[in-house]
Structure formats: C-alpha cells, structure tokens
Design a protein around this motif. Structure first.
Motif, PDB file in Angstrom:
ATOM      1  N   ASN A   1     -13.574  -6.117  -0.003  1.00 43.42           N
ATOM      2  CA  ASN A   1     -12.402  -5.494   0.607  1.00 43.42           C
ATOM      3  C   ASN A   1     -12.348  -5.885   2.076  1.00 43.42           C
ATOM      4  O   ASN A   1     -13.249  -5.552   2.844  1.00 43.42           O
TER       5      ASN A   1
ATOM      6  N   LEU B   1      -0.456  -8.054   4.538  1.00 41.97           N
ATOM      7  CA  LEU B   1      -0.920  -8.514   3.238  1.00 41.97           C
ATOM      8  C   LEU B   1      -1.802  -9.751   3.328  1.00 41.97           C
ATOM      9  O   LEU B   1      -2.446 -10.123   2.347  1.00 41.97           O
TER      10      LEU B   1
ATOM     11  N   GLU C   1      -5.675  -8.155  -1.064  1.00 38.60           N
ATOM     12  CA  GLU C   1      -4.952  -7.268  -1.973  1.00 38.60           C
ATOM     13  C   GLU C   1      -5.159  -5.807  -1.585  1.00 38.60           C
ATOM     14  O   GLU C   1      -6.279  -5.351  -1.385  1.00 38.60           O
ATOM     15  N   VAL C   2      -4.049  -5.076  -1.475  1.00 39.97           N
ATOM     16  CA  VAL C   2      -4.087  -3.646  -1.162  1.00 39.97           C
ATOM     17  C   VAL C   2      -3.051  -2.933  -2.016  1.00 39.97           C
ATOM     18  O   VAL C   2      -2.088  -3.546  -2.472  1.00 39.97           O
ATOM     19  N   SER C   3      -3.242  -1.651  -2.211  1.00 41.51           N
ATOM     20  CA  SER C   3      -2.275  -0.877  -2.981  1.00 41.51           C
ATOM     21  C   SER C   3      -1.078  -0.540  -2.109  1.00 41.51           C
ATOM     22  O   SER C   3      -1.152  -0.547  -0.876  1.00 41.51           O
ATOM     23  N   SER C   4       0.059  -0.244  -2.755  1.00 42.21           N
ATOM     24  CA  SER C   4       1.261   0.101  -1.997  1.00 42.21           C
ATOM     25  C   SER C   4       1.052   1.398  -1.208  1.00 42.21           C
ATOM     26  O   SER C   4       1.543   1.541  -0.087  1.00 42.21           O
ATOM     27  N   LYS C   5       0.264   2.328  -1.765  1.00 46.82           N
ATOM     28  CA  LYS C   5      -0.020   3.589  -1.071  1.00 46.82           C
ATOM     29  C   LYS C   5      -0.793   3.336   0.213  1.00 46.82           C
ATOM     30  O   LYS C   5      -0.476   3.897   1.269  1.00 46.82           O
ATOM     31  N   GLU C   6      -1.821   2.473   0.115  1.00 45.59           N
ATOM     32  CA  GLU C   6      -2.628   2.143   1.293  1.00 45.59           C
ATOM     33  C   GLU C   6      -1.788   1.439   2.352  1.00 45.59           C
ATOM     34  O   GLU C   6      -1.928   1.694   3.553  1.00 45.59           O
ATOM     35  N   CYS C   7      -0.885   0.574   1.887  1.00 50.72           N
ATOM     36  CA  CYS C   7      -0.020  -0.153   2.808  1.00 50.72           C
ATOM     37  C   CYS C   7       0.898   0.799   3.562  1.00 50.72           C
ATOM     38  O   CYS C   7       1.082   0.682   4.776  1.00 50.72           O
TER      39      CYS C   7
ATOM     40  N   ALA D   1       6.712  -1.781  -4.991  1.00 50.75           N
ATOM     41  CA  ALA D   1       5.254  -1.742  -4.826  1.00 50.75           C
ATOM     42  C   ALA D   1       4.637  -3.122  -4.945  1.00 50.75           C
ATOM     43  O   ALA D   1       3.560  -3.377  -4.428  1.00 50.75           O
ATOM     44  N   SER D   2       5.294  -4.036  -5.622  1.00 45.07           N
ATOM     45  CA  SER D   2       4.750  -5.380  -5.811  1.00 45.07           C
ATOM     46  C   SER D   2       5.004  -6.283  -4.637  1.00 45.07           C
ATOM     47  O   SER D   2       4.550  -7.417  -4.608  1.00 45.07           O
TER      48      SER D   2
ATOM     49  N   THR E   1     -13.074 -11.643  -4.771  1.00 43.65           N
ATOM     50  CA  THR E   1     -12.177 -10.571  -5.217  1.00 43.65           C
ATOM     51  C   THR E   1     -12.838  -9.194  -5.150  1.00 43.65           C
ATOM     52  O   THR E   1     -12.145  -8.179  -5.137  1.00 43.65           O
TER      53      THR E   1
END
Length: 199
Positions: free
Chosen positions: A18, A162, A166-172, A197-198, A15
């Motif tokens: 990255n 995905l 795990e990535v943030s919605s902003k990064e995606c 975002a989820s 975890t």
C-alpha cells in the motif's frame, strides 16, 4: 556510477504493498541503498505532487511520508515563480552533505542525428544558480484560478491522487475532504463525490 531511474514509483510496487502505508513503503525502499552501494549505482525516484495546499514539501509528495524520509537526497522541480518561461530545481533534503544551490533551467526543442536520421526531441538548458527561490515559494506559486473550472481542478486532483496506487472510492473521498482548504476546493471535492467509484 550507474543510474537507474524509476519514473513512476507506484507502478513498480507490488500489488500487496500500500503506497499510503509508511511501513510498506519503507519495506520497499529500504533495500535500495544497500543494493546501490554494492553495485555502484544511484537510484532516482520520480514522484508527482498532490493537491494538498501545505507549504511543507514532504506532505506534497503523493503517498506515504516514507517516500520522502528514506532517500538520502531529495530535489524539487517546479515553475519559477518569477519567470513563467523557466523552471527551478531546488535541493530540499540532503543527508550526505550540504544542499546544492537552486538552479534555473528551461526546456527547449532540439534536433539530434542518430545514424543519419534526424529526431525531434527536447533538451534542458541550464541558466545557472537562482537566488531567492525556495521550495515554499515554488509550492505557493499559483496560476490564475479563474482559468480552471472546479470540475477540471477535481479531475486534476484525482489523477494525481490515483498515481500512488489502487485505493477505494471511500478512501479517496476522505483524502479529498482532508485537502479541503478553500471555497474553490470545496466545489472541486463536490465534483469528485459525483464521479463514479471506478474513476
């Protein structure tokens, strides 16, 4: 030689690592060659392609470029651009010898008997060498785009992205904008931005 397959690399990373960070990926993978040599093993890492439209295969592997750089040998499996019923396995990188020729194959249903019980499964049928097919021709081969809606394409892109972890919605969303190459993909990324975002 024993073989150990890692079907989805991202699910085996800690975890704290990255999958998009080259240093983190190399940290995770650099130990494998020494371990494999000491134990007479071969590791096979299976990765999925992202939706980047680049013709360079190393940019099509989800996650860091280290996933392509560290292995001694890399193979690409994809649909045969000349025969929709078959697939092709192409050797795209080899640091230990010459690249092997591309091989044509198909998948078919098979029945096997295990302790008197018949099991339905699948098998690979090899059709020999395949001339004229390269990684570039496989990656550039596309199905009829009219058969897939912008939303369906956005969902497919997001699912593939995905898989790297795990990535943030902003990064995606930033990555989705980088992949934007056509009006159709613009529409797809609009749909992505509307997803929660989820997702």
């Amino acid at each position: 030689v024993q073989t150990c397959a890692l079907p989805i690399l991202m699910s085996h990373l800690g975890t704290k690592l990255n999958a998009n960070n080259d240093q983190h990926i190399r940290q995770a993978l650099d130990v494998l060659p020494e371990f494999a040599a000491a134990n007479g093993m071969t590791f096979i890492i299976v990765c999925h392609l992202n939706k980047n439209e680049s013709g360079n295969v190393k940019y099509r592997i989800g996650g860091s470029l280290g996933i392509f750089a560290v292995p001694r040998s890399v193979l690409l499996a994809g649909e045969d651009p000349e025969d929709e019923e078959k697939r092709v396995l192409v050797h795209i990188k080899c640091n230990v010898g010459e690249k092997a020729p591309a091989l044509s194959y198909s998948l078919e249903r098979k029945q096997i008997d295990v302790d008197g019980v018949t099991i339905e499964t699948g098998g690979v049928v090899w059709h020999g060498e395949k001339d004229g097919v390269t990684a570039e021709s496989i990656l550039s081969h596309k199905k009829d785009p009219d058969k897939q809606s912008a939303l369906d394409e956005a969902k497919e892109w997001l699912a593939g992205y995905l898989e790297r972890g795990e990535v943030s919605s902003k990064e995606c969303l930033l990555e989705a904008k980088k992949d934007r190459k056509s009006t159709r993909l613009n529409s797809s990324h609009t749909e992505i931005s509307r997803m929660p975002a989820s997702a």
